[in-house]
Design a protein around this motif. Structure first.
Motif, mmCIF file in Angstrom:
data_model
loop_
_atom_site.group_PDB
_atom_site.id
_atom_site.type_symbol
_atom_site.label_atom_id
_atom_site.label_comp_id
_atom_site.label_asym_id
_atom_site.label_seq_id
_atom_site.Cartn_x
_atom_site.Cartn_y
_atom_site.Cartn_z
ATOM 1 N N ASN A 236 5.320 72.370 -5.894
ATOM 2 C CA ASN A 236 4.840 71.110 -6.462
ATOM 3 C C ASN A 236 4.497 71.192 -7.948
ATOM 4 O O ASN A 236 4.795 70.258 -8.699
ATOM 5 C CB ASN A 236 3.627 70.608 -5.674
ATOM 6 N N PRO A 237 3.852 72.281 -8.423
ATOM 7 C CA PRO A 237 3.544 72.328 -9.861
ATOM 8 C C PRO A 237 4.788 72.242 -10.741
ATOM 9 O O PRO A 237 4.781 71.570 -11.777
ATOM 10 C CB PRO A 237 2.842 73.679 -10.021
ATOM 11 N N VAL A 238 5.867 72.917 -10.331
ATOM 12 C CA VAL A 238 7.102 72.879 -11.116
ATOM 13 C C VAL A 238 7.717 71.484 -11.065
ATOM 14 O O VAL A 238 8.182 70.953 -12.083
ATOM 15 C CB VAL A 238 8.103 73.927 -10.594
ATOM 16 N N LEU A 239 7.714 70.861 -9.884
ATOM 17 C CA LEU A 239 8.261 69.514 -9.757
ATOM 18 C C LEU A 239 7.469 68.518 -10.602
ATOM 19 O O LEU A 239 8.046 67.622 -11.223
ATOM 20 C CB LEU A 239 8.258 69.082 -8.289
ATOM 21 N N LYS A 240 6.147 68.676 -10.642
ATOM 22 C CA LYS A 240 5.349 67.748 -11.451
ATOM 23 C C LYS A 240 5.650 67.922 -12.935
ATOM 24 O O LYS A 240 5.785 66.929 -13.669
ATOM 25 C CB LYS A 240 3.857 67.940 -11.190
ATOM 26 N N GLN A 241 5.757 69.169 -13.394
ATOM 27 C CA GLN A 241 6.067 69.393 -14.806
ATOM 28 C C GLN A 241 7.440 68.830 -15.159
ATOM 29 O O GLN A 241 7.636 68.263 -16.241
ATOM 30 C CB GLN A 241 5.993 70.887 -15.125
ATOM 31 N N ALA A 242 8.403 68.981 -14.237
ATOM 32 C CA ALA A 242 9.726 68.398 -14.469
ATOM 33 C C ALA A 242 9.633 66.880 -14.546
ATOM 34 O O ALA A 242 10.280 66.237 -15.391
ATOM 35 C CB ALA A 242 10.687 68.815 -13.358
ATOM 36 N N GLY A 243 8.809 66.292 -13.669
ATOM 37 C CA GLY A 243 8.612 64.846 -13.697
ATOM 38 C C GLY A 243 7.990 64.374 -15.000
ATOM 39 O O GLY A 243 8.375 63.337 -15.549
ATOM 40 N N ILE A 244 7.029 65.137 -15.510
ATOM 41 C CA ILE A 244 6.393 64.775 -16.783
ATOM 42 C C ILE A 244 7.419 64.794 -17.910
ATOM 43 O O ILE A 244 7.466 63.880 -18.752
ATOM 44 C CB ILE A 244 5.222 65.728 -17.088
ATOM 45 N N GLN A 245 8.274 65.818 -17.932
ATOM 46 C CA GLN A 245 9.295 65.903 -18.983
ATOM 47 C C GLN A 245 10.250 64.711 -18.919
ATOM 48 O O GLN A 245 10.577 64.106 -19.947
ATOM 49 C CB GLN A 245 10.078 67.207 -18.850
ATOM 50 N N ILE A 246 10.685 64.369 -17.715
ATOM 51 C CA ILE A 246 11.599 63.233 -17.574
ATOM 52 C C ILE A 246 10.874 61.927 -17.888
ATOM 53 O O ILE A 246 11.426 61.019 -18.519
ATOM 54 C CB ILE A 246 12.202 63.222 -16.158
#
Length: 268
Positions: A152-162
Motif C-alpha cells: 500500500n505505501p508504494v501504491l499511495k506514492q504512485a497515486g500521489i505522483q499521478i
C-alpha cells in the motif's frame, strides 16, 4: 548498498508475537521497525501531525515510555517533533521519512487462485484493455496479500505522483467542478463511477472501483492508489496539504468506496 537499521530492542512488556514490520526510507538509509509501540506511533503520525498526548492515550503506555520510543524514532530520522504553537508545553509529531513497505500476517481470507477473470479477446478494445490491467493489478495484490506483503505505501506514492500530473487537468474554480472532471476521467478510462457526496466534510464516493472491487473482503481499506491521487488533486486545488481517509471500501464489505478529505492541519 544502503544500510538497513533494525530498531527492534527487546521489550518484555510487549507480546513478542504481535506487530507488523514497517520499512521506511530516509535520505541516508533504509530503516525497518518491528517494535509494536513504534509501529503504533508511526501508524498514527503518518496520517498527519499528531500530538504526543494522543499517542500516549492510544497506546495505553506511560508517557515516559512513549517519549523514549519517540526519541529512538527521531534519532533514526523517521519523525520530527515541533512545539505546539498554541501551547509551548506540548509537542506535535510529524513524519519525516517515506514508508516503502510493510510485512504483515498473511490475510486469512485470501486463498491462492484468481478472483477476477475478464473476458479477453485477441483484439482488444479500450474497455477490454482496462479489464486486462485491472486483472493484472488484482492478481498481483492478491498474491502479495496471501504471503503477507503490504504494498500500500508504494501504491499511495504512485497515486500521489499521478495525481500531481492530473491535478492541473481537472482543476476548476470550485470543488464541484473538480469532482465532475475527475468523474469524467474515471469514466473514460473505466476506473469506476465517481460522485461528490458531501462538501462538509468533503466526501467522494467511488463505485465499481477498479482498485478494490474485485479483491476479497479483508475488513481493511484497499485503495491506497486512489487515496494518493485524491490527496494530490485536492492538495493542489485547496493550495494546502490534505489528509484523505477511506472510510468505506469494497474490501471492508461496503458497496462503495468513500473518501473523506480534510485539511492536514486539522489532525493537529
Amino acid at each position: 548498498m544502503q544500510e538497513v537499521d533494525f530498531l527492534n530492542k527487546p521489550e518484555h512488556s510487549l507480546d513478542s508475537q504481535a506487530g507488523d514490520v514497517l520499512f521506511f526510507s530516509t535520505v541516508q538509509k533504509k530503516v525497518a521497525i518491528s517494535s509494536p509501540v513504534k509501529v503504533l506511533i508511526l501508524d498514527l503520525v503518518k496520517r498527519g501531525p499528531t500530538p504526543l498526548e494522543i499517542i500516549v492515550e492510544r497506546s495505553g503506555k506511560a508517557k515516559s515510555t512513549i517519549t523514549k520510543h519517540v526519541q529512538d524514532l527521531e534519532e533514526a530520522g523517521l519523525i520530527v517533533t515541533h512545539t505546539n504553537p498554541d501551547d509551548n508545553r506540548r509537542r506535535i509529531l510529524t513524519l519525516s521519512a517515506e514508508e516503502i513497505g510493510r510485512l504483515t500476517a498473511p490475510e486469512s481470507c485470501v486463498r491462492p487462485g484468481i478472483y477476477y477473470i475478464p473476458k479477453l479477446h485477441s483484439s482488444f478494445n479500450g474497455e477490454e484493455i482496462a479489464q486486462f490491467f485491472r486483472f493484472l493489478l488484482v492478481s498481483f495484490r492478491v498474491k502479495a496479500m496471501a504471503i503477507g506483503i503490504n504494498i500500500n505505501p508504494v501504491l499511495k506514492q504512485a497515486g500521489i505522483q499521478i495525481g500531481e500530473v492530473l491535478a492541473p487537468a481537472v482543476e476548476d474554480e470550485n470543488i464541484e467542478g473538480v469532482v465532475k472532471k475527475i468523474a469524467q476521467f474515471w469514466k473514460i478510462h473505466h476506473l469506476g463511477t465517481v460522485a461528490l457526496r458531501s462538501t462538509s466534510p468533503l466526501s467522494i464516493e467511488v463505485r465499481d472501483c477498479f482498485e478494490c472491487k474485485d479483491l476479497p473482503v479483508t475488513g481493511h481499506e484497499a485503495c491506497p492508489f486512489d487515496n494518493g491521487v485524491i490527496t494530490a488533486i485536492f492538495s493542489h486545488h485547496l493550495k494546502s496539504p490534505v489528509t484523505v481517509v477511506e472510510e468505506e471500501c469494497y474490501s471492508k464489505g461496503n458497496d462503495r468506496c468513500l473518501f473523506v478529505i480534510t485539511p492536514s492541519s486539522e489532525d493537529s
